[in-house]
Design a protein around this motif. Sequence first.
Motif, PDB file in Angstrom:
ATOM      1  N   GLY A  91      30.139  38.742 -15.231  1.00  0.00           N
ATOM      2  CA  GLY A  91      30.368  38.879 -13.793  1.00  0.00           C
ATOM      3  C   GLY A  91      31.158  40.134 -13.455  1.00  0.00           C
ATOM      4  O   GLY A  91      30.903  40.791 -12.438  1.00  0.00           O
ATOM      5  N   ILE A 111      31.604  36.305 -10.172  1.00  0.00           N
ATOM      6  CA  ILE A 111      32.059  37.625  -9.710  1.00  0.00           C
ATOM      7  C   ILE A 111      33.452  37.572  -9.079  1.00  0.00           C
ATOM      8  O   ILE A 111      34.065  38.610  -8.824  1.00  0.00           O
ATOM      9  N   VAL A 135      30.010  43.225 -10.890  1.00  0.00           N
ATOM     10  CA  VAL A 135      30.831  43.760  -9.805  1.00  0.00           C
ATOM     11  C   VAL A 135      31.023  45.260  -9.965  1.00  0.00           C
ATOM     12  O   VAL A 135      30.915  46.025  -9.003  1.00  0.00           O
ATOM     13  N   ASP A 145      23.566  40.339 -12.553  1.00  0.00           N
ATOM     14  CA  ASP A 145      24.074  39.521 -13.658  1.00  0.00           C
ATOM     15  C   ASP A 145      23.232  39.778 -14.912  1.00  0.00           C
ATOM     16  O   ASP A 145      22.032  39.488 -14.933  1.00  0.00           O
ATOM     17  N   ILE A 203      23.236  38.530  -8.291  1.00  0.00           N
ATOM     18  CA  ILE A 203      24.515  38.226  -8.928  1.00  0.00           C
ATOM     19  C   ILE A 203      24.748  36.715  -8.897  1.00  0.00           C
ATOM     20  O   ILE A 203      24.076  35.984  -8.180  1.00  0.00           O
TER      21      ILE A 203
END
Length: 349
Positions: free
Chosen positions: A98, A130, A102, A16, A125
Amino acid sequence: MTKKAENVIVGISIGDLNGIGPEVILKTFEDNRMLEFCTPIIFGNVKVLSFIKKTFELTCNLHGIDNLDQMVIGKINVLNIWKESVNIDFGKNDENVGKYAVKSFTEAVAALKNKKIDVLVTAPINKYNIQSEDFKFPGHTDYLDQELDGDALMLMVQDKLRVGLLTDHIPVNEVSAHLTEELIRKKLLTVNHSLKQDFAVNKPKIAVLGVNPHSGDNGVIGKEDDQVVKPALKKLFEEGVLVFGPFSADSFFGSGQYEKYDAVVASYHDQGLIPFKTLAFGGGVNYTAGLEAVRTSPDHGTAYDIAGKGIADFNSFKEALYMALDIFHSRQQYEEMTKNPLKIKEKQL
């Protein structure tokens, strides 16, 4: 692209961008000596990483590349997997950020799957931002389990403290329904094999924690331990797998019992991770055992509360990197020994 035999190619997913992930990644490689035994490839964007570097007044040199064939040994390679600029707002939960987390992760997993990188280290993350129509996984582990051969198992590690989970990211009220003899057998065999292959433990001893308080007190506080866990452990022990338990979880760590075993397997997430993070927080590593390839991660999250302040401790990320390298080499040695049984006997003597 040339590669020295001793230099491991480490893929790194950026995590992130509004959290501490990019900061701890770059802080880790401030020490140029890291590049003597591994070469990082950060899956992200060199302009974004340059902004992070400038923000925290770091001195590491970044080498931007547009494909993996352009990687240079001994440099901090940043693979540009997107071209557009990204608005970074430290400490904020951002759905757009997000999407980039990914993208970084899935591209890195593809490279790992195709053996373009040797190991993968993932930055933290946000499990909420996400989620999308294309990515419906509660975290890294479940996606890795889908993409790579094997059976993924979360194993938290610090030195000789290793804590695995029979169930991980599921609600507590669903734990009992998930715990079957088949699942317990599969998870414990995964832990047993990982201890041998990844941590060079010849005859692993594994402790298993009970599901219920006091392991059910002979059925007074729940029947799962007597009816499901004990039979599964008994069968494995009879087959030569050194599993013990189920132990009452409330006193197992406080009494120091865990020190007698090569790994401890908890029934559910918090039963294992609360004591682990109490004992090891800041220096622990999240390792995905049971897969064909090596993936590690620091034991902390995005830490939005300190993101952007330049005070993030990079020790856990550095330990995750070291562990990925150690396991990579351990697997090479294990493979060599299994091809030559005489070496196994020599090591046991």
